[in-house]
Structure formats: structure tokens, C-alpha cells
Write a protein that holds these residues in place. Sequence first.
Motif, mmCIF file in Angstrom:
data_model
loop_
_atom_site.group_PDB
_atom_site.id
_atom_site.type_symbol
_atom_site.label_atom_id
_atom_site.label_comp_id
_atom_site.label_asym_id
_atom_site.label_seq_id
_atom_site.Cartn_x
_atom_site.Cartn_y
_atom_site.Cartn_z
ATOM 1 N N LEU A 246 -33.828 -16.158 -5.537
ATOM 2 C CA LEU A 246 -32.789 -17.119 -5.888
ATOM 3 C C LEU A 246 -31.416 -16.568 -5.517
ATOM 4 C CD1 LEU A 246 -32.246 -19.857 -7.278
ATOM 5 C CD2 LEU A 246 -31.999 -18.610 -9.423
ATOM 6 N N THR A 247 -31.172 -15.274 -5.753
ATOM 7 C CA THR A 247 -29.898 -14.649 -5.388
ATOM 8 C C THR A 247 -29.690 -14.708 -3.876
ATOM 9 O OG1 THR A 247 -30.011 -13.159 -7.286
ATOM 10 C CG2 THR A 247 -28.562 -12.518 -5.480
ATOM 11 N N LYS A 250 -28.706 -18.278 -2.800
ATOM 12 C CA LYS A 250 -27.314 -18.610 -3.103
ATOM 13 C C LYS A 250 -26.367 -18.025 -2.062
ATOM 14 C CE LYS A 250 -27.730 -17.160 -7.409
ATOM 15 N NZ LYS A 250 -27.438 -16.843 -8.825
ATOM 16 N N GLN A 316 -34.473 -24.541 -7.295
ATOM 17 C CA GLN A 316 -33.335 -23.626 -7.248
ATOM 18 C C GLN A 316 -32.175 -24.129 -8.099
ATOM 19 O OE1 GLN A 316 -32.698 -23.458 -3.019
ATOM 20 N NE2 GLN A 316 -34.670 -22.441 -2.655
ATOM 21 N N ASN A 320 -30.834 -22.156 -11.462
ATOM 22 C CA ASN A 320 -29.441 -21.724 -11.606
ATOM 23 C C ASN A 320 -28.910 -22.098 -12.989
ATOM 24 O OD1 ASN A 320 -28.092 -20.381 -9.306
ATOM 25 N ND2 ASN A 320 -28.901 -22.100 -8.137
ATOM 26 N N TYR A 321 -29.173 -23.331 -13.402
ATOM 27 C CA TYR A 321 -28.740 -23.766 -14.732
ATOM 28 C C TYR A 321 -29.427 -22.953 -15.831
ATOM 29 C CZ TYR A 321 -26.350 -27.980 -12.990
ATOM 30 O OH TYR A 321 -25.503 -28.858 -12.378
ATOM 31 N N CYS A 323 -30.923 -19.960 -15.734
ATOM 32 C CA CYS A 323 -30.537 -18.540 -15.779
ATOM 33 C C CYS A 323 -29.176 -18.370 -16.441
ATOM 34 C CB CYS A 323 -30.528 -17.949 -14.374
ATOM 35 S SG CYS A 323 -32.174 -17.687 -13.677
ATOM 36 N N ASN A 324 -28.249 -19.273 -16.147
ATOM 37 C CA ASN A 324 -26.939 -19.208 -16.803
ATOM 38 C C ASN A 324 -27.075 -19.454 -18.305
ATOM 39 O OD1 ASN A 324 -25.508 -18.612 -14.511
ATOM 40 N ND2 ASN A 324 -24.935 -20.736 -14.078
ATOM 41 N N GLY A 386 -23.879 -19.573 -7.738
ATOM 42 C CA GLY A 386 -24.987 -20.398 -8.188
ATOM 43 C C GLY A 386 -24.628 -21.857 -8.374
ATOM 44 N N SER A 389 -23.806 -23.632 -5.203
ATOM 45 C CA SER A 389 -25.024 -23.981 -4.480
ATOM 46 C C SER A 389 -25.653 -25.255 -5.044
ATOM 47 C CB SER A 389 -26.025 -22.821 -4.547
ATOM 48 O OG SER A 389 -27.234 -23.142 -3.914
#
Length: 551
Positions: A246-247, A250, A316, A320-321, A323-324, A386, A389
Motif C-alpha cells: 500500500l505504501t 501511494k 487501496q 488508507n482510511y 489504517c488512518n 494516502g 491517492s
Amino acid sequence: MHPLHVPAPIPDDDEERLQFLSSLKILDTETEHSFDRITEAASVIFKVPIALVSLVDRERQWFKSAVGVDVCQTHRDVAFCAHAILPKEPKVFIVNDTYEDERFKYSDLVLGEPYIRFYAGAPLVLYTDDGMWKLGTICIIDQKPRTLRDDEVLLLEMLGRLVVAEIELREKLAKKHRERIDEVHEGAQVWAKEMNTAYIGQVAHDLRTPLNSFYLGLQALSSTQLTTEQQGLIDTMEISAELMSLTCTKAIDHTKSTMGKELHAARAAFDIEKMLRKSEKVVLGYTHESIDVSYEFLIKAGVCKRIISDEDWVWQMLMNYLCNARKFTTHGYIRTMVSLSKSREGKSMIRFSVADTGIGVDKDKMDLLFKPFGQLQDFSGGTGLGLFSVREKAIKLGGACGVTMNEPKGTIFWFEIPYVPITNDEEGGDSSTSALLTSNLEWKTKDSHLKATNTGGEKIEAVQAVEIQQEIKANDGELHVLVVEDDVPTRTLMVHGLKRKGYVVHQAGNGEEGLEQMCAICDGRGGVREAITSMGEHADEKVTGLNHERG
């Protein structure tokens, strides 16, 4: 040091090795989460109290990352890792019981803290035009004797390759940064940033190769007989690889956007519920710092569970949402909800919302979040790319994204995309389904009707397996597959997996070799050879294209 202890001998090329290690400028640097995550995973996977990323310096071994010890270095004379880098051909160095090994039974690290009885270290090897450099090891240590199975040795080697990939990524970014600072003056900072952005994207692209190899290795292990505990460990490693991937994504997306290159969606049918169940596993395994947080998901009534869109992009964006939310939520809940909505133009949309009870966001700063490097907390870590993206992908899919306040605390991040459901045929005769295109976007599918069944993905996979076997029988019992891949570990694992499925596998290291293999495979089949021979006249051009697109 005990008088009977004998230190590891010094390799003949040690001076050159030390010069290369020094050039990396990694010694005596601050701890970095990317390395700590790997040692933490090693400690959990192998159930050992100590896991280290150790670099062998002139008179010491220094720990870039350490779990289970309070010191940052020990003398090289007592270092197990100094023995691990000695073999000419790198391999995992294992000491099952230090009490039974004359090299270590009198070591201060065996007779005193940390009382080592078992040691296993995978050498960290970097290859350059000047040779092969063994910098140190990723090692696991226990205070009781034990052994490693072959699959565990393979796992330790995989973790070693991940550490090497992190070192290479760190070194490349630092080197490019130093080069740009030397080349540009104060008035050319904008140009330097653009070049660094391009290089970051290229490095992230290159990092996908060892990640692909890592994924394939895990898949190969998963196809063997495993206990529930072993499968759980592999699931944990897949989560770490998923987050690293994922990193990379981005960084690549940001580079493409900055350089004016378009993102291209690949729309196909996928199962929303299956994706959400996968998200549950990733979120709950993402971090151990927040133990008082629950996760749940809900698909609202009326939402078809199978839709057409770009599955990778939706995954993805959702991750992102999530993980934040996991990073900034220490108490309460994280909830994902999928519902239907209408766009401003009145089009049917499907909305993914992630609500949390975290630290929240100031209303006057919400617009900053979806811009490149739009981080509002200095301690947040990550790349700051993130949410940018997410915005780029949502717009490209014909949708939108945003954030609102959650009551009484936290945030709700959302994105919505055109709703293109796959519903059961009303006649129900042959379990076929049709794609209902509810927006004016041009959807590209092989057929206007898509196969599906009430039993979901498992039934589809079974049908595909039968079709493969039928195709093999139609080809005189053999179905040939050509694998063209220049990365040897990745190619080896791909060939292994395909052979297990019954294919006859051919392999090549580049495009030109691949064309030659195609000629050999298709020899005697009429015009096929002539067509391939014609392609071979432009082999250099073909190979360039293959190398450009790979990864």
C-alpha cells in the motif's frame, strides 16, 4: 571475556566490507518503524524473546532494530552474527544449543545476559557491481535449545530479504537526496523536488519485485499442510506485506500525478463482503498499541454485494482510511459502512464510509487532508500521500470523497463511486447474472453477461478449476505456460506454483529469451513460428517495452 572463548575470525575482505557498510550511513542512526516492524514480526512468528537487525562493524555489532534487549550494541568478539557472515555462500546460520557448541559455550552472552541457548541468523546481503557485501543479520534468539523446520528457515530468509529491501530503499533515497542537494542551488528547489518525486516513484516501483516474491513464497507455503497456528503466522506476514504494498502504491500514484501521467482503472466484478472480511483481518492485525478498539462492518439493506469497479483501487482507498483510523483511535470503535447514495447529478452511487472515535480533525483544516503531504500531526508518520491517492482514484472512477465530524468524537471518512451492481437473473434458469450499468461511464467487460452463483467465490473457483482441466485434456494432456521474469526468486516461485497446478512450465529471464522459448514451444504449429520470428526482428524494442512495464 572468558579466557576459553575464541572470537570469530576476520574475513579477508572485511576492510572493503566495512567501507561499504560505512558508505550506507546507517550506523548509529535513529530507530525506524520500517525495521522495527520486521523484528517485531520475527519475535511473534518464531515465538522468541529476542529478535535483532544486527550490523557487524569493525569492533562491534550494532543493532538497527532490537526486540527483547536494552543495549544497542555488543563487542564483535562475542557476536554470533560475526560468525553468520563468514560462509562464502550466504545461508541461515543456526546454533541449536550453545552449550553443545565449542564456539559459543564460553561466550559472555551465553554465560551471562541474555543467556543465549539458541541462535538463528539470516545474512543481510547486498549486491553491487563491486561484489557481494554481507552487512550483518536478522537474527532470532531464545533462552532454551530448539530447532528450525525447513519452512521456518525459509520464513527467516524472507524476512532477511525484506530488511535488505528496506536498507536499499533507504540508501537510494538518501543518496538521491544528497546528489540533488549538491547539484541544485536555492533557486532550483522546485526542480529538485520534482526529480526526487520521480525517483521515489521508481524506487517504490522497484520494491514491488521483492514484495511479489514474498507474496508468492507465502502462497507456496499456504498450499502445504499447515496447522492453524502456522496459517495464522502466514496471515500475519501477509498483513505486513499488504501494508508495504500500500505504501508503494501511494508513492507511485503521487509520482504519476505529479508528472502528468494518468491513472488507469481496471474494472471487473468483485465481492464487497469478501473485501470487508479481509479488511477485518488486516485492521485487527495492524497494530498492538490499541487494545480497546473494536472493528465492525455493515452492508446496508438494498446494496448488491457484487459490483463492477476497480477492486484494487477500492481496496487501496478503503485501507488508507482504515489504517488512518487505526493509527489515531485508541478507544472506542472503527466502523465501515457500505450504502447507496446519489451524486449531485442524480447518478446512483455506492458509498464506503469509515467512522472512528479517534482524535478527530479541526473543521477548518479538513480541506488540507486530501492534498499531497497533507498531514496535520507531526507525529503521524507515513508519507502524507494516502488521502491524496484516495482523492485521485475516486475522481478517476467518476466519484468523490470527503470527511465529516463523527459525534460525539472522531471522524467519518467516505468515498463514493458509480454503483454498478451484478444481480441474479430474474428468470433464474442458469444462475447467470447481468451487469446493470447505472452510470454513463463506458464499462469494459468481456461479455454483457457475467457468470455467478448463489454460493459465491468458492463455486466460481471450482468452475474455473474444471475448465482448466478440460483445457489440459484438449491439449493432449498438456497445457504449456511461459513465464518471463528477470527476477530469479520471483520466477522460481511462480514456476513452483504453476507446476503444482498441473501446467507444463517454461521460463525465460527476459523478452528476447521469451520469444525464443515461444518458437521452441510452438514449433511445427503452422504460421505460429513465422509470426513469432517476425516479432523477433524487433526483439530489442519488445524487450524494452517488457522491462518498462514489468512490476
